[in-house]
Write an enzyme that holds these catalytic residues in place. Sequence first.
Site, PDB file in Angstrom:
ATOM      1  N   SER A   1     -45.275  15.262  24.238  1.00 45.05           N
ATOM      2  CA  SER A   1     -45.421  14.137  25.162  1.00 45.05           C
ATOM      3  C   SER A   1     -44.285  14.164  26.167  1.00 45.05           C
ATOM      4  CB  SER A   1     -45.383  12.815  24.386  1.00 45.05           C
ATOM      5  OG  SER A   1     -45.237  11.710  25.251  1.00 45.05           O
ATOM      6  N   TYR A  35     -42.658   6.660  18.823  1.00 48.12           N
ATOM      7  CA  TYR A  35     -43.652   7.660  19.229  1.00 48.12           C
ATOM      8  C   TYR A  35     -42.957   8.887  19.811  1.00 48.12           C
ATOM      9  CZ  TYR A  35     -47.184   9.986  22.041  1.00 48.12           C
ATOM     10  OH  TYR A  35     -48.006  10.940  22.609  1.00 48.12           O
TER      11      TYR A  35
END
Length: 267
Positions: free
Chosen positions: A147, A160
Amino acid sequence: MAGRFEGKRVLVTGASSGIGAATAVAFAREGATVGLAARRADRLAEVLAECREHAPDSAGLPVALPVDLADLDGIEAFAADAARQLGGVDVLVNNAGIPKRRRAAKLTPEDLREVMAVNFEAPVRLTAALLPGMLERGHGHVVNLSSMGVHMFSMGAGAYAASKAAVELWTEALYLELAGSGVSAHLLVPGTTATEFSRERDNNDPPFPVDPATAATPEQVASALLDCLGTDVFVTYATERDAATARAKNADPNGFLGDFLTKMGRR
């Protein structure tokens, strides 16, 4: 004309929508036999039908493999079943993941366990289950998705981003350990992509900032993923914009984050 992945057996997790679905279809178009893994069997059936439309006659039929990768203790049995149904796995795409928009002061132990289990431990265990077969055959690819939260900033999504940072360092170790074995590890960083992953959803806090005008499409990310398998590079960014952002932060993380705080009116 034969596709680039003619005869290859590919397992894509998180294949019921978004990047995973686009990746599965892209592999089917390129001649691969694709195994589609995800929780939502109904959505998986739709992607399976599309893969079968695009699969060349010479390719094996794609198969749907419903699974909940949050059930960590079931991963080894799932891997064995996937390998049996596909006749082996040449390419593993660890795409499945869950978002977690939760600020540090509100993060619960349950939040942390869930995001680390699905985003980090599940791909590690699935890879560990399938890697021996690749090494025995002397060829294969493991592609792990990360990410831009690791390469940009992660305010409001620290857990996350941490789960994806763990994936990145583990993939780096794989990349080095597998050198010369015929099996390759690749890290793909999609950046912001126009999928349901970035939309409002249960058990995640706002905001959900996705600008369709600047976000990548799942098809763009899938194309970058397939292309990276023809290289020996460690990390691939889906867009040059994301690569440039990562370079800017790596060059001066203090200045990069300071500029962000200034724009936010917090400095």
